[in-house]
Structure formats: structure tokens, C-alpha cells
Design an enzyme around this catalytic site. Structure first.
Site, PDB file in Angstrom:
ATOM      1  N   GLY A 143     -13.718  -3.506  -0.185  1.00 41.81           N
ATOM      2  CA  GLY A 143     -14.562  -2.721  -1.093  1.00 41.81           C
ATOM      3  C   GLY A 143     -14.069  -1.313  -1.327  1.00 41.81           C
ATOM      4  CG  ASN A 198      -0.356  -0.510   2.465  1.00 37.63           C
ATOM      5  OD1 ASN A 198       0.283  -1.560   2.478  1.00 37.63           O
ATOM      6  ND2 ASN A 198      -0.540   0.206   3.553  1.00 37.63           N
ATOM      7  CB  CYS A 212      -3.411   2.152   9.233  1.00 39.65           C
ATOM      8  SG  CYS A 212      -3.952   1.404   7.751  1.00 39.65           S
ATOM      9  CB  THR A 246     -28.246  -9.622   9.485  1.00 39.05           C
ATOM     10  OG1 THR A 246     -28.941 -10.357  10.485  1.00 39.05           O
ATOM     11  CG2 THR A 246     -29.180  -9.329   8.324  1.00 39.05           C
TER      12      THR A 246
HETATM   13  N1  PLP Z   1      -4.443  -4.597   3.591  1.00 39.68           N
HETATM   14  C1  PLP Z   1      -3.936  -3.567   2.896  1.00 39.68           C
HETATM   15  C2  PLP Z   1      -2.714  -3.785   2.047  1.00 39.68           C
HETATM   16  C3  PLP Z   1      -4.531  -2.304   2.976  1.00 39.68           C
HETATM   17  O1  PLP Z   1      -3.992  -1.278   2.309  1.00 39.68           O
HETATM   18  C4  PLP Z   1      -5.679  -2.149   3.788  1.00 39.68           C
HETATM   19  C5  PLP Z   1      -6.307  -0.822   3.953  1.00 39.68           C
HETATM   20  O2  PLP Z   1      -5.658   0.209   3.959  1.00 39.68           O
HETATM   21  C6  PLP Z   1      -6.176  -3.264   4.475  1.00 39.68           C
HETATM   22  C7  PLP Z   1      -5.523  -4.471   4.362  1.00 39.68           C
HETATM   23  C8  PLP Z   1      -7.373  -3.163   5.371  1.00 39.68           C
HETATM   24  O3  PLP Z   1      -8.563  -2.992   4.644  1.00 39.68           O
HETATM   25  P1  PLP Z   1      -9.885  -2.563   5.408  1.00 39.68           P
HETATM   26  O4  PLP Z   1      -9.831  -1.073   5.533  1.00 39.68           O
HETATM   27  O5  PLP Z   1     -11.016  -3.023   4.519  1.00 39.68           O
HETATM   28  O6  PLP Z   1      -9.888  -3.253   6.717  1.00 39.68           O
END
Ligand code: PLP
Length: 380
Positions: free
Chosen positions: A200, A151, A324, A236
Site C-alpha cells: 500500500g 527499487n 531498508c 482480524t
Molecule cells: N519489495 C520491494 C521491491 C520493495 O521496494 C519493498 C519496500 O521497500 C518491499 C518489497 C517491502 O514492502 P513492505 O514495506 O510493504 O513490506
């Protein structure tokens, strides 16, 4: 105020108009519970089946290998805990030092419980060494977990080769494909993947919906007990979001990855212009194996947080590290793992998508050149 220029599509994407249109009836008139046996519920169940079919087609999986979850983080945690529970006598896991927090934090939790975790190092361009990976396998290795695309720096990892190694040693292979979906063609059977996650909100569907693919040969223990999703994920169903995700996947299938060609051309143009106009620029990552949309850029002596904030004042949005991590303002674990000189070259991440235009990129470059100059002059 200037027009907003959003260049942080690895953090999240805008929900597309067709996704919204597909979702709305399931919030308005088709609000039945898919578990209800009367037609008002059955129709919703059929719509969910169609969305599941789309996801299965995208991955070359079977429909019953697809589970909808609340997000990719849940999918990642479920896959890892499943591997651990299925192999109670095996206490070793191999992952990389550049995974998403949902993987790294689960590994830390398992370490606290006595598990032995190998975090594979990466080289200066963020790539792993497959010989090192195979050499790390022990008699009690129960899982290899490697992401498909990173990412932060956009690297694409050699998933097919890892799948072969996992198969040779009869070890489960989990792949976090969140960033790769829509950018890299994924065939779970050809890649030898046991479990895979996707999200999504990285593909123009809403936040709060994810998928876990589980190969039919893998024994499965739910994380959330209940009858939905063929007894594999209670709760659900989040019907409108599942429908939205199904629609987003349909758009990827229809587009057949063509928009990536344009995005890549725009990203390459942007990098070329930046390199031409700003001295002492570094682009992090593996330029030969990189997603079409991502650019991790650093300018000597320019603090990335200051740069991001100054760009924000022009209504231009880029990120520092991953979404994050950026709140905590810690140095990126990915670039630390690459051994980057973060003191002098702290990076911003620019991640494009099909909605970005050349005009936007030109405005971004103009502002970037000015802002870098201002920060550098101040620092003198
Ligand atoms: N894995 C990667 C490589 C990501 O970039 C992300 C979100 O930034 C996630 C997992 C987590 O996704 P979610 O936000 O749907 O939990």
C-alpha cells in the site's frame, strides 16, 4: 526553513487525501468487525469486498485470488514458503541478486535449511539473462522469484518471458511487483504469474498493508493460520488500511497510468539538466527498460552519504540505496551486483511521484550543482 522537497517516493509515498477520506469512517463510525454476522459487521465486509474487487481488477485477477496481508514483505515470504511446502521433494530455487531484502533474506534462511538457491547475476545495467535463467533450471527447481521492477535503479524485468519459461518447465513463478504497481500495467494471467506481491505505502495508501495474489491453480498453505481471508491469512482484517489500499488502487484505475507520462517527462528533464550541468555524472540502470520515476545518480568523487546530508540541510530528501539498506550504510547489493565503481561513483536515488513539480526539480538541481561543486572542491 526552505519548503520540504521529497524525492524519495520509492521508499514510501504520502497517503493521498482521497485515501485518508475513504479510511476515516472505518476508524470512526464503521468500526464493526467484518466477521460479525449482524449488519454493522456485514457492511464492513462488503467494503472489504469492494477493495478486493479493485485490486483484482488492477491485476486482471479474480476476487478470490486476492489476500490482504500486513505488508509486501509478508506477501513475499508467504509466497516463497508456500512454494517450498507444496514441493517438499524439490530443493532448488532461482532468484536474482537484485531482489528486495524480504526475498533475499528468505532465500538465505532456506539456504541454511539445505536449499540450493541460484542468485542470477546481472550485467552492468542490472539486467538478467533469460538464457542463463532457463539454463539454471534443474529437475528439482520449485520456484522462480523475480521482481517486476527494481527499487534502487528502477529497472523493469522481462516478466512475460520469465512467465513463459516457468510455464514451459511447470515451475511456480513469484513476482514482487511492489515498485511496479501504478507504473506498469499488470495482467497476471497474460504474464503467467503464479503469485505476486504489492504494498500500500508505495501507491499513496498507508504503511502496513499488502496484497498477495495467488493464482487459483496454485495450492495454498497459509503462513498465519485462522479463518479470515477465506482461511488463508488469519487475523482480524486491518479494515481502514484495506479500504485505503482499495481507494489508492481505484485512483490508479481512474488515472489509467496518465500521471506516469508527466512524471517521466519531469525525470528525463531532471537527468538532462544534471548531465548538462555536472561533469562526470553516471546514471545507473537500464535506461531502455526503466520505471518512469526513478533515477540512480552518481558524481565522480562525491560521497553519496555526504551529498544526501548536505541536500537534507536544504530540506531536500533523496536516498542512498534502498530505505531498508540505508540505515545500515552498507554498499547497495544491487549496484555491487552491477559491478559498479562505488568507490568513485556512489549513487543517490531520486524517485519522483505525481506530487513533484518542475519548480521543486529546478530547486533540487540548483542545490545539487552547488553541493557537488563544494564536495569536489573540498576533496581536492
Ligand atoms: N519489495 C520491494 C521491491 C520493495 O521496494 C519493498 C519496500 O521497500 C518491499 C518489497 C517491502 O514492502 P513492505 O514495506 O510493504 O513490506
Amino acid at each position: 526553513m526552505n519548503q520540504k522537497i521529497y524525492l524519495d517516493n520509492n521508499a514510501t509515498t504520502k497517503c493521498s487525501a482521497e485515501v485518508l477520506d475513504a479510511m476515516l469512517p472505518y476508524l470512526k463510525e464503521n468500526y464493526g468487525n467484518p466477521s460479525s454476522t449482524y449488519s454493522f459487521g456485514r457492511e464492513v465486509k462488503e467494503a472489504i469486498s469492494k477493495a478486493r474487487g479493485n485490486v483484482a481488477k488492477l491485476l486482471n485477477a479474480c476476487d478470490d485470488e486476492i489476500i490482504f496481508t500486513s505488508c509486501a514483505s509478508e506477501s513475499n515470504v508467504t509466497a516463497i514458503m508456500n512454494a517450498v511446502q507444496n514441493n517438499p521433494e524439490k530443493k532448488h530455487i532461482i532468484t536474482t541478486s537484485v531482489e528486495h531484502a524480504s526475498i533475499i533474506e528468505t532465500m538465505k534462511h532456506l539456504e541454511d535449511k539445505g536449499y540450493d538457491i541460484t542468485y542470477l547475476p546481472v550485467n552492468e545495467i542490472g539486467q538478467i539473462d533469460l538464457i542463463q535463467l532457463e539454463g539454471a533450471i534443474k529437475d528439482d527447481t520449485c520456484l522462480i522469484a523475480v521482481m517486476m521492477a527494481n527499487n534502487e535503479i528502477g529497472n523493469i524485468y522481462p516478466i512475460k518471458e520469465i512467465g513463459k519459461i516457468a510455464k514451459r518447465h511447470n515451475i511456480l513463478f513469484h513476482c514482487d511487483a511492489v515498485q511496479a504497481v501504478g507504473k506498469v500495467k499488470i495482467d497476471v494471467k497474460e504474464l503467467g504469474i503464479s503469485t505476486l506481491s504489492l504494498s500500500g505505502h508505495k501507491i499513496h495508501a498507508p504503511k502496513g498493508i499488502g496484497v498477495l495474489y495467488i493464482n487459483s491453480s496454485v495450492q495454498f498453505n497459509p503462513l498465519i493460520f485462522g479463518h479470515q481471508e477465506m482461511n488463508r491469512r488469519g487475523g482480524t482484517e486491518n479494515v481502514p488500511y484495506i479500504i485505503g489500499l482499495g481507494k489508492a488502487v481505484e485512483s490508479i484505475l481512474e488515472n489509467d497510468y496518465q500521471s506516469n507520462v508527466e512524471i517521466c517527462a519531469l525525470r528525463d528533464y531532471m537527468e538532462e539538466e544534471i548531465l548538462k550541468n555536472i561533469e562526470d555524472t553516471v546514471i545507473y540502470g537500464d535506461k531502455k527498460n526503466r520505471m518512469s520515476n526513478t533515477s540512480s545518480l552518481a558524481f565522480r568523487g562525491v560521497n553519496a552519504t555526504e551529498l544526501m546530508l548536505m541536500l537534507e540541510s536544504f530540506n531536500i530528501f533523496v536516498s542512498i540505496g534502498s530505505a531498508c539498506n540505508s540505515e545500515i550504510a552498507l554498499p547497495s547489493h544491487v549496484l555491487v551486483a552491477c559491478g559498479a565503481d562505488l568507490e568513485n561513483y556512489s549513487p543517490i536515488r531520486v524517485s519522483l511521484d505525481k506530487n513533484n513539480t518542475k519548480d521543486e526539480i529546478d530547486i533540487f538541481i540548483r542545490n545539487l550543482v552547488n553541493v557537488v561543486n563544494i564536495i569536489r572542491k573540498r576533496g581536492k
